[in-house]
Design a protein around this motif. Structure first.
Motif, mmCIF file in Angstrom:
data_model
loop_
_atom_site.group_PDB
_atom_site.id
_atom_site.type_symbol
_atom_site.label_atom_id
_atom_site.label_comp_id
_atom_site.label_asym_id
_atom_site.label_seq_id
_atom_site.Cartn_x
_atom_site.Cartn_y
_atom_site.Cartn_z
ATOM 1 N N ARG A 194 -12.727 -3.385 1.610
ATOM 2 C CA ARG A 194 -13.966 -2.589 1.498
ATOM 3 C C ARG A 194 -14.046 -1.912 0.130
ATOM 4 O O ARG A 194 -15.087 -1.917 -0.517
ATOM 5 C CB ARG A 194 -14.035 -1.553 2.617
ATOM 6 N N VAL A 195 -12.944 -1.315 -0.315
ATOM 7 C CA VAL A 195 -12.940 -0.639 -1.618
ATOM 8 C C VAL A 195 -13.151 -1.651 -2.738
ATOM 9 O O VAL A 195 -13.949 -1.412 -3.658
ATOM 10 C CB VAL A 195 -11.631 0.151 -1.827
ATOM 11 N N ALA A 235 -6.338 3.165 -1.257
ATOM 12 C CA ALA A 235 -6.893 1.914 -1.791
ATOM 13 C C ALA A 235 -7.767 2.195 -3.010
ATOM 14 O O ALA A 235 -7.700 1.475 -4.012
ATOM 15 C CB ALA A 235 -7.689 1.182 -0.716
ATOM 16 N N GLU A 236 -8.575 3.228 -2.932
ATOM 17 C CA GLU A 236 -9.438 3.603 -4.059
ATOM 18 C C GLU A 236 -8.599 3.897 -5.305
ATOM 19 O O GLU A 236 -8.878 3.371 -6.385
ATOM 20 C CB GLU A 236 -10.266 4.834 -3.674
ATOM 21 N N GLY A 287 -9.301 -1.993 4.733
ATOM 22 C CA GLY A 287 -9.573 -0.833 3.882
ATOM 23 C C GLY A 287 -9.582 -1.201 2.410
ATOM 24 O O GLY A 287 -10.477 -0.800 1.663
ATOM 25 N N TYR A 288 -8.613 -1.990 1.982
ATOM 26 C CA TYR A 288 -8.562 -2.432 0.589
ATOM 27 C C TYR A 288 -9.729 -3.363 0.265
ATOM 28 O O TYR A 288 -10.325 -3.267 -0.816
ATOM 29 C CB TYR A 288 -7.217 -3.115 0.285
ATOM 30 N N THR A 339 -5.188 -2.138 7.145
ATOM 31 C CA THR A 339 -4.956 -1.827 5.734
ATOM 32 C C THR A 339 -5.660 -2.845 4.846
ATOM 33 O O THR A 339 -6.298 -2.474 3.857
ATOM 34 C CB THR A 339 -3.445 -1.782 5.437
ATOM 35 N N THR A 348 0.961 4.882 2.417
ATOM 36 C CA THR A 348 0.070 4.875 3.589
ATOM 37 C C THR A 348 0.795 4.668 4.916
ATOM 38 O O THR A 348 0.168 4.718 5.964
ATOM 39 C CB THR A 348 -1.037 3.807 3.458
ATOM 40 N N SER A 392 0.865 -1.170 0.000
ATOM 41 C CA SER A 392 0.000 0.000 0.000
ATOM 42 C C SER A 392 0.910 1.230 0.000
ATOM 43 O O SER A 392 1.353 1.699 1.046
ATOM 44 C CB SER A 392 -0.914 -0.010 1.231
ATOM 45 N N ASP A 408 -8.054 4.380 2.990
ATOM 46 C CA ASP A 408 -9.214 4.236 2.104
ATOM 47 C C ASP A 408 -9.040 5.001 0.800
ATOM 48 O O ASP A 408 -9.411 4.512 -0.269
ATOM 49 C CB ASP A 408 -10.503 4.658 2.814
#
Length: 179
Positions: A172-173, A137-138, A169-170, A166, A126, A123, A134
């Protein structure tokens, strides 16, 4: 978590990027390519001193933010390391998104140029650079997914994430991209 984009897959992995069996590992580097902590330190520790020597010899002036350079992978299982320089988060008004997208695009282009079939990304930005997970990740997932839908060379892009927050977050996206 594995998702298909075009003829390729994006896989999210919780773990250590230095142990991945891929053609190229992406390092979250600093602009001077001088080594550091976090992912950068772990990759340099695992790859051995020849990678740092190659960086000093081939790229004495470093690498600009939003770009990447390639080296051999030293002691790693991969063939290459792509040293990507992501932006430092300064609130979002200083082209951070564009620079982060450019760092991912440059790595994907290097992978295609070197005929890689698989890449592993951390990532980027970050950690100590403070980019919100977030938002990073987007940008990362959309950039990679768009590229995978347009190419047939890359078969697998892994995002190897070091901690549960982390990874979450990835994940979820990535789930929102499936809707």
């Amino acid at each position: 978590m594995i998702v298909q984009f075009g003829s390729a897959r994006i896989e999210l992995v919780l773990g250590d990027i230095t142990t991945q069996r891929v053609d190229a590992i992406v390092n979250a580097a600093n602009a001077m390519l001088a080594g550091g902590g976090g992912v950068d330190g772990a990759i340099h520790d695992a790859s051995g001193p020849e990678v740092m020597n190659e960086l000093k010899r081939r790229y004495p002036d470093g690498c600009p933010t939003g770009s990447a350079v390639g080296t051999s992978a030293g002691n790693l299982r991969a063939k290459y390391i792509f040293h990507a320089v992501g932006p430092i988060w300064r609130g979002g008004g200083n082209q951070e998104k564009d620079l982060l997208e450019s760092a991912y695009q440059t790595c994907l282009s290097l992978g295609e140029k070197l005929q890689c079939r698989s890449l592993a990304f951390p990532s980027i930005s970050t950690g100590v650079y403070g980019y919100p997970v977030d938002l990073a990740a987007e940008t990362a997932l959309r950039t990679v997914a768009t590229r995978l839908e347009a190419t047939s060379q890359l078969e697998l892009v892994k995002f190897v994430l070091f901690d549960q927050g982390t990874f979450g977050g990835y994940a979820r996206v990535l789930e929102t991209m499936l809707v």
